[in-house]
Design an enzyme around this catalytic site. Sequence first.
Site, mmCIF file in Angstrom:
data_model
loop_
_atom_site.group_PDB
_atom_site.id
_atom_site.type_symbol
_atom_site.label_atom_id
_atom_site.label_comp_id
_atom_site.label_asym_id
_atom_site.label_seq_id
_atom_site.Cartn_x
_atom_site.Cartn_y
_atom_site.Cartn_z
ATOM 1 C CB SER A 117 39.308 -56.629 21.178
ATOM 2 O OG SER A 117 39.407 -56.280 22.534
ATOM 3 C CE1 TYR A 141 37.189 -51.926 19.997
ATOM 4 C CE2 TYR A 141 37.655 -53.120 22.023
ATOM 5 C CZ TYR A 141 38.022 -52.738 20.750
ATOM 6 O OH TYR A 141 39.218 -53.171 20.224
ATOM 7 C CE LYS A 145 37.628 -54.170 17.019
ATOM 8 N NZ LYS A 145 38.314 -53.976 15.747
#
Length: 328
Positions: A117, A141, A145
């Site tokens: 991402s 988040y 990643k």
Amino acid sequence: MSTILVTGGAGYIGSHVVKELLRQRYQPVIYDNLQTGHRQAIKNAPFVWGDLSDSKNLKETFQTYSIDAVMHFAADCLVGESVQNPLKYFNNNVKNGIKLIEIIEEYQIKKFVFSSSAAVYGEPQKVPITEDHSCCPTNPYGETKWIFERVLQAYHQAGLFNFISLRYFNAAGADPEGDLGEDHSPESHLIPLVIKAALEGTSVPVFGTDYNTPDGTCIRDYIHVTDLAQAHILALEKLGQKNFSGIYNMGNGNGYSVREVIETVEKVTGRKVKAIESPRRSGDPARLVASSEKIKKELGWIPRYPDLKTIIETAWKWHRNHPRGYDD
Ligand code: UFG
């Protein structure tokens, strides 16, 4: 025919990739717990219901199907939730991902495509963002990643497999043939929310109107989900080459503001959308625009639907035909 395990293959991006895999004569096998994915999104491919944490079930899947490569989409992916409940994200996106790699090692799978991402970059120092931009995630988040990418890198350097990590900017739109679309519950993404507001005559909040951008609202780089799917196929082909690994940004290099998105939805739908100026959403960078020159140059990726209007037209077509998502 190559058999590809697609974790999270019933989700929004995963299901579009599965459709593309089938079209290009690969054999996808979908592994999904249907927490956010939809069984209706999967047709013409074997489906295994299962959680990533369930190594026994995963192993059985590797035993049943002779897997040649893995595409790993299954993850939790809500930025706000990751701030509230970080352990959920470290457990699922990192710990369960490592469990998957352990099984991959056992079954000697050598090709791995990972859904990463733009969140790995955090607040960008310069745009468009190239892959060598520093990574400084601003939420758990993005952190998960980035950590997982580094796990993959180390694993590759140990000579154990090849991987390609695709750093998605804002995936949007729907299958141009109308079979698949975006159906999150609750929905948090801008384009489906604005379309919903157009369909139902409700309003949409504009999170922040005082950013340092031409119209004061955040700028994002929207990429059509089918173009994104195509990049996964190119990645798979590239991984056939010896000792190759790489990280690529996935965007169009065009930034559109929240207001521009709303205006384009109004044009496409012919309906007025009520936009409510609202406070900033925490953690939103003002401007995220990708340079995707690297994937164009190295993998020959050519987007077919780069302009915002076309992206929104495909989304509109799907939402108009499926006002209640896959339940219609
Ligand atoms: N927005 C609104 N109103 C809404 C929803 C969104 O104004 O009701 C704004 C957001 O503040 C943001 C833009 O619209 O400026 C786009 O928001 P999305 O939620 O659609 O997408 P994000 O850019 O927040 O998220 C995307 C991916 C994430 C990824 C993130 C990286 O969907 O998975 O980029 O920063 F983590």
